[in-house]
Write a protein that holds these residues in place. Structure first.
Motif, PDB file in Angstrom:
ATOM      1  N   ILE A   1       0.853  -1.192   0.000  1.00  0.00           N
ATOM      2  CA  ILE A   1       0.000   0.000   0.000  1.00  0.00           C
ATOM      3  C   ILE A   1       0.883   1.233   0.000  1.00  0.00           C
ATOM      4  O   ILE A   1       1.860   1.319   0.756  1.00  0.00           O
ATOM      5  CB  ILE A   1      -0.908   0.027   1.239  1.00  0.00           C
ATOM      6  N   SER A   2       0.546   2.200  -0.840  1.00  0.00           N
ATOM      7  CA  SER A   2       1.270   3.467  -0.860  1.00  0.00           C
ATOM      8  C   SER A   2       0.297   4.603  -1.174  1.00  0.00           C
ATOM      9  O   SER A   2      -0.766   4.376  -1.760  1.00  0.00           O
ATOM     10  CB  SER A   2       2.406   3.446  -1.878  1.00  0.00           C
ATOM     11  N   ARG A   3       0.679   5.779  -0.761  1.00  0.00           N
ATOM     12  CA  ARG A   3      -0.102   6.983  -1.052  1.00  0.00           C
ATOM     13  C   ARG A   3       0.856   8.116  -1.366  1.00  0.00           C
ATOM     14  O   ARG A   3       1.953   8.185  -0.809  1.00  0.00           O
ATOM     15  CB  ARG A   3      -0.969   7.383   0.143  1.00  0.00           C
ATOM     16  N   HIS A   4       0.425   9.008  -2.242  1.00  0.00           N
ATOM     17  CA  HIS A   4       1.241  10.149  -2.634  1.00  0.00           C
ATOM     18  C   HIS A   4       0.433  11.429  -2.477  1.00  0.00           C
ATOM     19  O   HIS A   4      -0.790  11.430  -2.649  1.00  0.00           O
ATOM     20  CB  HIS A   4       1.692   9.989  -4.083  1.00  0.00           C
ATOM     21  N   ALA A   5       1.116  12.493  -2.166  1.00  0.00           N
ATOM     22  CA  ALA A   5       0.463  13.795  -2.096  1.00  0.00           C
ATOM     23  C   ALA A   5      -0.093  14.161  -3.465  1.00  0.00           C
ATOM     24  O   ALA A   5       0.482  13.785  -4.497  1.00  0.00           O
ATOM     25  CB  ALA A   5       1.457  14.850  -1.628  1.00  0.00           C
ATOM     26  N   ASP A   6      -1.186  14.897  -3.472  1.00  0.00           N
ATOM     27  CA  ASP A   6      -1.805  15.287  -4.740  1.00  0.00           C
ATOM     28  C   ASP A   6      -0.828  16.052  -5.630  1.00  0.00           C
ATOM     29  O   ASP A   6      -0.858  15.925  -6.851  1.00  0.00           O
ATOM     30  CB  ASP A   6      -3.037  16.142  -4.469  1.00  0.00           C
ATOM     31  N   SER A   7       0.051  16.827  -5.017  1.00  0.00           N
ATOM     32  CA  SER A   7       0.978  17.660  -5.785  1.00  0.00           C
ATOM     33  C   SER A   7       2.013  16.852  -6.558  1.00  0.00           C
ATOM     34  O   SER A   7       2.634  17.368  -7.487  1.00  0.00           O
ATOM     35  CB  SER A   7       1.681  18.648  -4.857  1.00  0.00           C
ATOM     36  N   VAL A   8       2.214  15.590  -6.175  1.00  0.00           N
ATOM     37  CA  VAL A   8       3.227  14.771  -6.845  1.00  0.00           C
ATOM     38  C   VAL A   8       2.624  13.531  -7.502  1.00  0.00           C
ATOM     39  O   VAL A   8       3.337  12.782  -8.180  1.00  0.00           O
ATOM     40  CB  VAL A   8       4.336  14.336  -5.870  1.00  0.00           C
ATOM     41  N   LYS A   9       1.331  13.324  -7.320  1.00  0.00           N
ATOM     42  CA  LYS A   9       0.682  12.119  -7.848  1.00  0.00           C
ATOM     43  C   LYS A   9       0.839  12.052  -9.366  1.00  0.00           C
ATOM     44  O   LYS A   9       0.630  13.032 -10.077  1.00  0.00           O
ATOM     45  CB  LYS A   9      -0.801  12.128  -7.467  1.00  0.00           C
ATOM     46  N   GLY A  10       1.239  10.881  -9.844  1.00  0.00           N
ATOM     47  CA  GLY A  10       1.458  10.696 -11.269  1.00  0.00           C
ATOM     48  C   GLY A  10       2.861  11.052 -11.721  1.00  0.00           C
ATOM     49  O   GLY A  10       3.251  10.740 -12.850  1.00  0.00           O
ATOM     50  N   ARG A  11       3.627  11.717 -10.844  1.00  0.00           N
ATOM     51  CA  ARG A  11       5.006  12.097 -11.190  1.00  0.00           C
ATOM     52  C   ARG A  11       6.024  11.389 -10.296  1.00  0.00           C
ATOM     53  O   ARG A  11       7.118  11.047 -10.755  1.00  0.00           O
ATOM     54  CB  ARG A  11       5.196  13.606 -11.049  1.00  0.00           C
ATOM     55  N   PHE A  12       5.672  11.189  -9.027  1.00  0.00           N
ATOM     56  CA  PHE A  12       6.580  10.558  -8.074  1.00  0.00           C
ATOM     57  C   PHE A  12       6.054   9.176  -7.715  1.00  0.00           C
ATOM     58  O   PHE A  12       4.831   8.963  -7.651  1.00  0.00           O
ATOM     59  CB  PHE A  12       6.669  11.369  -6.780  1.00  0.00           C
ATOM     60  N   THR A  13       6.973   8.255  -7.418  1.00  0.00           N
ATOM     61  CA  THR A  13       6.595   6.903  -6.987  1.00  0.00           C
ATOM     62  C   THR A  13       7.503   6.448  -5.860  1.00  0.00           C
ATOM     63  O   THR A  13       8.729   6.433  -6.015  1.00  0.00           O
ATOM     64  CB  THR A  13       6.687   5.898  -8.136  1.00  0.00           C
TER      65      THR A  13
END
Length: 127
Positions: A57-69
């Protein structure tokens, strides 16, 4: 003692990529959810990404979603942050952090929930 050591920070142009790594020692790595945070000059430390103990399970901040993993390797006691399509607003010191939990699926965006922190690595994105 517990050590979290970040590496991979650099100066890049907008649109470029970087891969940050964090090596953990002195703790039972698989017992910890892990996270990345960042702090820009004059601003508060902000959540970037978090990953559960197993990595399922992982989650990313909206500001980096789709760019950072975010990813982790429990055999190597490391986590990574792959950063693509970097923007000048991504400029900050990036920190990795470890949060102990009995829950294998635990993740958290709250800095206060993390027990250990690294010293940080600087990422600078020029326009």
């Amino acid at each position: 003692q517990v050590q979290l050591v970040e590496s991979g920070g650099d100066m890049v142009q907008a649109g470029g990529s970087l891969r940050l790594s964090c090596a953990a020692s002195g703790l039972t790595f698989r017992d910890y959810a892990m996270g990345w945070f960042r702090q820009a000059p004059g601003k508060e430390r902000m959540f970037v990404a978090t990953i559960s103990r197993s990595g399922s399970i992982s989650r990313h901040a909206d500001s980096v979603k789709g760019r950072f993993t975010i990813s982790r390797d429990n055999a190597k006691n490391t986590i990574d942050l792959q950063m693509n399509t970097l923007k000048p607003e991504d400029t900050a010191v990036y920190y990795c952090a470890a949060a102990n939990s009995l829950n294998a699926y635990y993740i958290t965006r709250m800095a206060s929930e993390y027990n250990y922190w690294g010293q940080g690595t600087q990422v600078t994105v020029s326009s």
